[in-house]
Each structure stands twice: as structure tokens, then as C-alpha cells.
Design an enzyme around this catalytic site. Structure first.
Site, PDB file in Angstrom:
ATOM      1  N   SER A 220       0.840  -1.186   0.000  1.00  0.00           N
ATOM      2  CA  SER A 220       0.000   0.000   0.000  1.00  0.00           C
ATOM      3  C   SER A 220       0.880   1.242   0.000  1.00  0.00           C
ATOM      4  CB  SER A 220      -0.909  -0.002   1.234  1.00  0.00           C
ATOM      5  OG  SER A 220      -1.615   1.212   1.319  1.00  0.00           O
ATOM      6  N   GLY A 222      -0.362   4.405   0.058  1.00  0.00           N
ATOM      7  CA  GLY A 222      -1.187   5.531   0.476  1.00  0.00           C
ATOM      8  C   GLY A 222      -1.950   6.134  -0.682  1.00  0.00           C
ATOM      9  N   ALA A 223      -1.880   7.451  -0.809  1.00  0.00           N
ATOM     10  CA  ALA A 223      -2.610   8.155  -1.858  1.00  0.00           C
ATOM     11  C   ALA A 223      -2.110   7.817  -3.257  1.00  0.00           C
ATOM     12  CB  ALA A 223      -2.511   9.658  -1.627  1.00  0.00           C
ATOM     13  N   GLY A 225      -1.578   4.742  -4.418  1.00  0.00           N
ATOM     14  CA  GLY A 225      -2.176   3.519  -4.933  1.00  0.00           C
ATOM     15  C   GLY A 225      -1.585   2.290  -4.274  1.00  0.00           C
ATOM     16  N   ASP A 252      -6.537  -2.387   6.403  1.00  0.00           N
ATOM     17  CA  ASP A 252      -7.135  -3.670   6.766  1.00  0.00           C
ATOM     18  C   ASP A 252      -8.306  -3.993   5.839  1.00  0.00           C
ATOM     19  OD1 ASP A 252      -5.350  -3.549   8.957  1.00  0.00           O
ATOM     20  OD2 ASP A 252      -6.815  -2.361  10.056  1.00  0.00           O
TER      21      ASP A 252
END
Length: 315
Positions: A220, A222-223, A225, A252
Site C-alpha cells: 500500500s 497511500g494516496a 495507490g 485492513d
């Protein structure tokens, strides 16, 4: 069925506040109380999607009993492992601009007997599970190799393992070849010991984790992708989000979406991103239902934008 293991669960209280002013009385505009912990959140997201799940977790005292009651109220089966210490209580302060201040308690210290009881309960209750998702930090009393032991036992029983942890616990577990690991950008950078400034850096780091033992890496960013790096290839996916309300439990929810969709391949990655994007637009640690998802908003490509700079470089 997806079985989740949360070694350090919590009772989470989230307050929506207009702003955080130290030393002042802050009046909350809204509040909610949820059962917490990364594995617990995966079970909540799986249940919200209408799929079966079982949460295995150590619980102690009145906070632990309340966690079990809250999970049962959401229709989630619980396999509690009684412990002497009190289940921890956490507080999150959510501001309108998306800023989130979290106060996480350390949680109880588990005895060797309690640690072994937790492993035994996973083994007893894992029959018929499609995936075992082992998530979160280890409480005091558990050696960093505890997750490695869990992965080894689960594999001997023929189960597939998804692991979402970090630091020494992640590195120790890699030698037992978990089927998928799910680090965020910061955890990925920590695992390889260097800064990540581009998506290409993240791809290289994920490949390094595969070389150390992980069968697949769901990262992950974050913003920016999410990445999926596995034997069959590398994919990148992202989704536009109108406004971030709370990112508690979003990772999660992503893992739940990934496992619900089979836990491998581009369709599972798209499902992970759709679930994560929906979660950040909900209050507190609320988990998205199918009605909250916007799968058409997900952009999926096998052409990874390796030169793109990360919006937040991972130290």
C-alpha cells in the site's frame, strides 16, 4: 472463510473534533466505539462484505469482554483466548481536514502459556479456512519469531497465510514463506533499509521481499495507490477519492478486499483498492459494505509508473 489472528486487539474510541488545541477543552462533534486491531478490522471488513469470518484474539478484562460483544453485534464469530492482562483501549482524534491523532496503549503482556494457547487456538479453529490473516503488532511477551512459528504451523496444516506486520516480526516470518505480505510504504522501506522515493523504488523493495521468502507482496502506497508483485507479474492500481474522512482501518479493509477476491492476481488487487478507497471516506474505523464500493473508479494497469515520485517518500 477467512480466519483472522490479532495478537494485540483493542477497544477503539474515535472522536470527530473541529480542531486539536493543546491545553484546551475540545468538544467532539461525533464519537464511535469499535473493536480494534488490524486482524479484527479485516474480519469486520469481510463480514461487511457478506463473507464468513472468524476472529481469533486474546481478550482480558472488561475491555476484552466489550470487544467480544461489539464483534458479536456485527455478526462476527469470535474464538477468544483468555489472558490475565486487560485488553488495551485506544483513542483517535479525527479533524475535518483528515488529520488523525492516535493514542495507542501498549496492551497486556502475554505469558508463554498464553502465547502457546493462542497458537493452539488458531490450529484448532482453522479447519476449512480459505485464508488465515495474521495482522498487527505483537504484544509484550511475544518473541518476534512468534509469527514465523504461526506461519510454519499453518503451512504444515495446508493453510494459506496473509501477513500484515512490520519490523523484526516481518523479517523473521519471511523465512517461512508467507503466501502474501502486506506492508505500507514506510514498512516496506524499513524492511529493505533504504528510502523509497519513486514507485519504481517500491517495486524493487517488494521484489527484494519476495527474494527473502514472501510468495507475493501487496504494498500500500497511500494516496499513490497499491502494488501487487507476485510470480505471475507486477500490477499497479489506484482510485480517486473525493475526501478522506478517516484512514483508520483502510489498509485492513484493503487486505480483506484482496482476500475476498481470491488473494492473487489483478482482480484481487482491484478489489483491494476499491475497499481501501471506500474505507477512507467513512467515519472512524467503519468498514465499507458492497454499496460503498466504486469499482469503476479503480484504474488498474500492468504498466507500472516506475518513475513517478511518491507523494510522501518513505524514510
Amino acid at each position: 472463510m477467512i480466519l483472522t489472528v490479532t495478537p494485540n486487539p483493542s477497544l477503539d474510541r474515535t472522536y470527530e473534533i473541529p480542531g486539536l488545541d493543546r491545553g484546551e477543552v475540545v468538544r467532539a462533534a461525533g464519537e464511535r466505539m469499535d473493536p480494534g486491531g488490524k486482524g479484527v478490522n479485516v474480519s469486520r471488513a469481510v463480514a461487511a462484505a457478506g463473507a464468513p469470518t472468524l476472529a481469533v484474539l486474546p481478550l482480558g478484562g472488561a475491555p476484552g469482554a466489550l470487544v467480544a460483544d461489539l464483534l458479536a453485534a456485527q455478526g462476527i464469530a469470535v474464538a477468544p483466548v483468555p489472558v490475565a492482562g486487560l485488553t488495551r483501549s485506544n483513542i483517535a482524534l479525527a479533524e475535518p481536514d483528515g488529520t488523525l491523532t492516535k493514542i495507542n496503549a501498549p496492551g497486556p503482556e502475554l505469558s508463554p502459556r498464553e502465547a502457546e494457547s493462542l497458537l493452539a487456538t488458531v490450529a484448532e479453529r482453522s479447519a476449512g479456512a480459505d485464508w488465515i490473516a495474521c495482522c498487527g503488532s505483537l504484544p509484550r511477551g511475544l518473541d518476534p519469531a512468534w509469527y514465523a512459528e504461526l506461519v510454519a504451523r499453518a503451512h504444515r496444516a495446508g493453510a494459506r497465510i496473509a501477513l500484515d506486520t512490520s519490523g523484526p516480526a516481518l523479517l523473521a516470518a519471511l523465512k517461512e514463506r508467507p503466501d502474501v505480505v502486506k506492508p505500507n510504504a514506510e514498512e516496506l522501506a524499513e524492511a529493505v533499509g533504504r528510502q523509497l522515493t519513486t514507485i519504481g523504488d517500491a517495486v524493487a523493495a517488494a521484489q527484494e521481499l519476495r527474494g527473502a521468502g514472501a510468495t507475493a507482496v501487496l504494498a500500500s502506497l497511500g494516496a499513490d495507490g497499491q502494488l501487487l508483485v507476485e510470480a505471475s507479474g507486477t500490477w499497479f492500481a489506484a482510485a480517486e477519492v473525493a475526501a478522506v474522512r478517516s484512514d483508520v482501518g483502510a489498509g485492513d479493509s484493503s487486505l480483506a478486499g484482496f482476500l475476498i477476491a481470491g488473494g492473487t492476481g489483478p482482480d484481487a488487487l482491484a478489489s483491494a483498492v476499491a475497499h481501501g478507497a471506500a474505507a477512507v471516506q467513512l467515519p472512524g474505523s467503519a468498514m465499507p459494505t458492497p454499496a460503498d464500493l466504486a469499482p469503476d473508479a479503480v484504474t488498474l494497469t500492468r504498466t507500472v509508473p516506475t518513475t513517478r515520485l511518491l507523494k510522501t517518500p518513505a524514510p
